[in-house]
Scaffold this motif. Sequence first.
Motif, PDB file in Angstrom:
ATOM      1  N   VAL A 151       0.843  -1.200   0.000  1.00  0.00           N
ATOM      2  CA  VAL A 151       0.000   0.000   0.000  1.00  0.00           C
ATOM      3  C   VAL A 151       0.877   1.249   0.000  1.00  0.00           C
ATOM      4  O   VAL A 151       0.638   2.208  -0.735  1.00  0.00           O
ATOM      5  N   VAL A 152       1.958   1.254   0.811  1.00  0.00           N
ATOM      6  CA  VAL A 152       2.872   2.401   0.865  1.00  0.00           C
ATOM      7  C   VAL A 152       3.579   2.593  -0.475  1.00  0.00           C
ATOM      8  O   VAL A 152       3.740   3.709  -0.977  1.00  0.00           O
ATOM      9  N   PHE A 153       3.988   1.452  -1.058  1.00  0.00           N
ATOM     10  CA  PHE A 153       4.685   1.536  -2.344  1.00  0.00           C
ATOM     11  C   PHE A 153       3.779   2.106  -3.413  1.00  0.00           C
ATOM     12  O   PHE A 153       4.194   2.946  -4.219  1.00  0.00           O
ATOM     13  N   GLU A 154       2.546   1.647  -3.468  1.00  0.00           N
ATOM     14  CA  GLU A 154       1.619   2.147  -4.461  1.00  0.00           C
ATOM     15  C   GLU A 154       1.341   3.628  -4.244  1.00  0.00           C
ATOM     16  O   GLU A 154       1.242   4.427  -5.178  1.00  0.00           O
ATOM     17  N   MET A 155       1.237   4.010  -2.991  1.00  0.00           N
ATOM     18  CA  MET A 155       1.001   5.414  -2.687  1.00  0.00           C
ATOM     19  C   MET A 155       2.207   6.278  -3.114  1.00  0.00           C
ATOM     20  O   MET A 155       2.048   7.368  -3.680  1.00  0.00           O
ATOM     21  N   SER A 156       3.423   5.758  -2.861  1.00  0.00           N
ATOM     22  CA  SER A 156       4.632   6.511  -3.244  1.00  0.00           C
ATOM     23  C   SER A 156       4.723   6.663  -4.755  1.00  0.00           C
ATOM     24  O   SER A 156       5.081   7.706  -5.296  1.00  0.00           O
ATOM     25  N   ARG A 157       4.401   5.571  -5.484  1.00  0.00           N
ATOM     26  CA  ARG A 157       4.473   5.633  -6.937  1.00  0.00           C
ATOM     27  C   ARG A 157       3.437   6.598  -7.489  1.00  0.00           C
ATOM     28  O   ARG A 157       3.701   7.322  -8.448  1.00  0.00           O
ATOM     29  N   SER A 158       2.291   6.635  -6.861  1.00  0.00           N
ATOM     30  CA  SER A 158       1.264   7.530  -7.346  1.00  0.00           C
ATOM     31  C   SER A 158       1.653   8.999  -7.123  1.00  0.00           C
ATOM     32  O   SER A 158       1.260   9.885  -7.884  1.00  0.00           O
ATOM     33  N   ILE A 159       2.441   9.234  -6.055  1.00  0.00           N
ATOM     34  CA  ILE A 159       2.890  10.619  -5.800  1.00  0.00           C
ATOM     35  C   ILE A 159       4.112  10.964  -6.649  1.00  0.00           C
ATOM     36  O   ILE A 159       4.240  12.057  -7.208  1.00  0.00           O
ATOM     37  N   PHE A 160       5.064  10.015  -6.775  1.00  0.00           N
ATOM     38  CA  PHE A 160       6.329  10.280  -7.466  1.00  0.00           C
ATOM     39  C   PHE A 160       6.117  10.538  -8.952  1.00  0.00           C
ATOM     40  O   PHE A 160       6.803  11.360  -9.545  1.00  0.00           O
ATOM     41  N   GLY A 161       5.157   9.789  -9.553  1.00  0.00           N
ATOM     42  CA  GLY A 161       4.952   9.939 -10.988  1.00  0.00           C
ATOM     43  C   GLY A 161       4.569  11.361 -11.374  1.00  0.00           C
ATOM     44  O   GLY A 161       5.243  11.999 -12.202  1.00  0.00           O
ATOM     45  N   PRO A 162       3.511  11.881 -10.833  1.00  0.00           N
ATOM     46  CA  PRO A 162       3.167  13.262 -11.199  1.00  0.00           C
ATOM     47  C   PRO A 162       4.227  14.283 -10.784  1.00  0.00           C
ATOM     48  O   PRO A 162       4.460  15.269 -11.492  1.00  0.00           O
ATOM     49  N   LEU A 163       4.882  14.028  -9.621  1.00  0.00           N
ATOM     50  CA  LEU A 163       5.919  14.988  -9.186  1.00  0.00           C
ATOM     51  C   LEU A 163       7.091  15.009 -10.147  1.00  0.00           C
ATOM     52  O   LEU A 163       7.645  16.070 -10.469  1.00  0.00           O
ATOM     53  N   LEU A 164       7.487  13.825 -10.632  1.00  0.00           N
ATOM     54  CA  LEU A 164       8.604  13.756 -11.587  1.00  0.00           C
ATOM     55  C   LEU A 164       8.233  14.460 -12.889  1.00  0.00           C
ATOM     56  O   LEU A 164       9.052  15.167 -13.488  1.00  0.00           O
ATOM     57  N   LEU A 165       6.985  14.213 -13.326  1.00  0.00           N
ATOM     58  CA  LEU A 165       6.560  14.866 -14.556  1.00  0.00           C
ATOM     59  C   LEU A 165       6.529  16.386 -14.416  1.00  0.00           C
ATOM     60  O   LEU A 165       6.806  17.126 -15.371  1.00  0.00           O
ATOM     61  N   SER A 166       6.198  16.871 -13.229  1.00  0.00           N
ATOM     62  CA  SER A 166       6.190  18.330 -13.028  1.00  0.00           C
ATOM     63  C   SER A 166       7.600  18.895 -12.863  1.00  0.00           C
ATOM     64  O   SER A 166       7.861  20.062 -13.185  1.00  0.00           O
ATOM     65  N   GLN A 167       8.562  18.082 -12.362  1.00  0.00           N
ATOM     66  CA  GLN A 167       9.927  18.562 -12.152  1.00  0.00           C
ATOM     67  C   GLN A 167      10.757  18.560 -13.430  1.00  0.00           C
ATOM     68  O   GLN A 167      11.703  19.366 -13.569  1.00  0.00           O
ATOM     69  N   LEU A 168      10.460  17.643 -14.357  1.00  0.00           N
ATOM     70  CA  LEU A 168      11.271  17.568 -15.575  1.00  0.00           C
ATOM     71  C   LEU A 168      11.225  18.875 -16.374  1.00  0.00           C
ATOM     72  O   LEU A 168      12.283  19.394 -16.784  1.00  0.00           O
ATOM     73  N   PRO A 169      10.093  19.470 -16.657  1.00  0.00           N
ATOM     74  CA  PRO A 169      10.120  20.756 -17.376  1.00  0.00           C
ATOM     75  C   PRO A 169      10.859  21.845 -16.604  1.00  0.00           C
ATOM     76  O   PRO A 169      11.585  22.653 -17.206  1.00  0.00           O
ATOM     77  N   PHE A 170      10.674  21.831 -15.301  1.00  0.00           N
ATOM     78  CA  PHE A 170      11.382  22.844 -14.499  1.00  0.00           C
ATOM     79  C   PHE A 170      12.898  22.644 -14.572  1.00  0.00           C
ATOM     80  O   PHE A 170      13.675  23.593 -14.646  1.00  0.00           O
ATOM     81  N   GLY A 171      13.336  21.382 -14.585  1.00  0.00           N
ATOM     82  CA  GLY A 171      14.770  21.104 -14.690  1.00  0.00           C
ATOM     83  C   GLY A 171      15.330  21.535 -16.039  1.00  0.00           C
ATOM     84  O   GLY A 171      16.422  22.117 -16.119  1.00  0.00           O
ATOM     85  N   PHE A 172      14.575  21.191 -17.116  1.00  0.00           N
ATOM     86  CA  PHE A 172      15.033  21.640 -18.438  1.00  0.00           C
ATOM     87  C   PHE A 172      15.090  23.173 -18.520  1.00  0.00           C
ATOM     88  O   PHE A 172      15.988  23.747 -19.134  1.00  0.00           O
ATOM     89  N   LEU A 173      14.141  23.814 -17.877  1.00  0.00           N
ATOM     90  CA  LEU A 173      14.141  25.280 -17.872  1.00  0.00           C
ATOM     91  C   LEU A 173      15.362  25.835 -17.132  1.00  0.00           C
ATOM     92  O   LEU A 173      15.989  26.818 -17.572  1.00  0.00           O
ATOM     93  N   LEU A 174      15.724  25.167 -16.013  1.00  0.00           N
ATOM     94  CA  LEU A 174      16.936  25.602 -15.290  1.00  0.00           C
ATOM     95  C   LEU A 174      18.193  25.390 -16.135  1.00  0.00           C
ATOM     96  O   LEU A 174      19.121  26.205 -16.108  1.00  0.00           O
ATOM     97  N   LEU A 175      18.227  24.254 -16.871  1.00  0.00           N
ATOM     98  CA  LEU A 175      19.397  24.018 -17.734  1.00  0.00           C
ATOM     99  C   LEU A 175      19.550  25.109 -18.789  1.00  0.00           C
ATOM    100  O   LEU A 175      20.661  25.397 -19.239  1.00  0.00           O
ATOM    101  N   LEU A 176      18.465  25.701 -19.199  1.00  0.00           N
ATOM    102  CA  LEU A 176      18.548  26.769 -20.176  1.00  0.00           C
ATOM    103  C   LEU A 176      18.845  28.124 -19.538  1.00  0.00           C
ATOM    104  O   LEU A 176      19.544  28.966 -20.116  1.00  0.00           O
ATOM    105  N   ILE A 177      18.317  28.346 -18.360  1.00  0.00           N
ATOM    106  CA  ILE A 177      18.450  29.664 -17.726  1.00  0.00           C
ATOM    107  C   ILE A 177      19.799  29.832 -17.045  1.00  0.00           C
ATOM    108  O   ILE A 177      20.410  30.911 -17.112  1.00  0.00           O
ATOM    109  N   VAL A 178      20.309  28.779 -16.372  1.00  0.00           N
ATOM    110  CA  VAL A 178      21.550  28.901 -15.592  1.00  0.00           C
ATOM    111  C   VAL A 178      22.734  29.320 -16.465  1.00  0.00           C
ATOM    112  O   VAL A 178      23.484  30.244 -16.098  1.00  0.00           O
ATOM    113  N   PRO A 179      22.983  28.702 -17.634  1.00  0.00           N
ATOM    114  CA  PRO A 179      24.104  29.196 -18.454  1.00  0.00           C
ATOM    115  C   PRO A 179      23.947  30.653 -18.864  1.00  0.00           C
ATOM    116  O   PRO A 179      24.926  31.410 -18.922  1.00  0.00           O
TER     117      PRO A 179
END
Length: 389
Positions: free
Chosen positions: A1-29
């Motif tokens: 139950v904990v694992f399923e709950m973690s996966r359900s939270i991690f998936g959307p969080l990862l999807l929301s962090q990836l665009p932000f990370g790509f944006l940082l890769l462009l802005i930081v340089p």
Amino acid sequence: VVFEMSRSIFGPLLLSQLPFGFLLLLIVPFLVSRITQPLHMLATATDQIAEGNLGIPVHISGDDEVAQLGSAFEQMRLRLKDRLNDLSLLLRISQSVSATLNLNEGVPLILEGVLEETGAAVARLILLENDERTQVFNTGINDPAFQGLDRALVSIVSRRRDPFIEQDLPGSNAKDIAHSPLRSIAAFPVRLQNRVVAILWVGALKTQAFDEAGVHFLNTLANQAAVLVENIRLFEATEGGRQRLAAILASTTDAIMVIDHERRLLLINPAAQTLLQLNELSYGRPIGSLNLPQPILEAVARLGEDATHIPPTVEFSLSDRRTFNTNIAPIKGLATTKTPSGSETQVAGWVAVMRDVTHFKELDEMKTDFVSTVSHDLRAPLTFMRGYV
């Protein structure tokens, strides 16, 4: 139950962090380049200044510390460029002044340099003799009112050792100066041996026209004017002495020859040139290499370096039966050397004066013949009388 709950939270969080990370890769340089580019420009400007290339401006925009540092480097570049231009101008004027011994050629060069440096409207040099104007040189505008200004500045500056600077002439207390069309004025005494020989003054049509650096530069040019006046004075004195000496040597009938301390020919007058068959091409050659009478060569070889040594008197005869008596006198030098017996003056050279004594020799021979004849004529009757007795 904990694992399923973690996966359900991690998936959307990862999807929301990836665009932000790509944006940082462009802005930081981009941000890093914005920070490092001014530093790179500052380093490049520093290298250019260190290499002496002061023509490239330092432009760093912004209000941060790097921009302030760039502004400080730009001010330093401008000041260094101004000082180098001043030094270049001063060197050019110094070379031009050193190459001439004519006031009419040297003074305009100094005054033109004054106007080029200060951007003033007029520059004047007033030559003085016993605090009276003898000659005035003017570069720039020429106003008849400047004559009254000359008198006022001579009266003020000739009693001062430091420059006279007036940055607001309309508000000046000196009435003679306040009526001038100029707005700023700087006057400098030109001194030689604690004596004011000239006044250099510069006038501008705007107030506050002379800063501290400009005053120092003008003071240096005033010293250049003093050097020019002194060089011309020394040249005129030397040239006058040379002309008098040349006139004396040319008018005397005695042959005169001057030898330096290294026994090289230094000077001969026209009578010596004719007598010894020499010319100006012989100047600087050793006496021993010249075709001179042997008695003179032997006498020169015996000359001593001590000023107390009395050179010999030499007599020689030429092929035309003329006889010359030569007196050699030492030229005492200014320097003295210390010896165990005291100070000893060194010899700077010798002067040989050759006088034609042929007439005196003939008179001496005639006197000898006359005495011999008279003694013989007196002795003959006495011999007869003695014989008769």
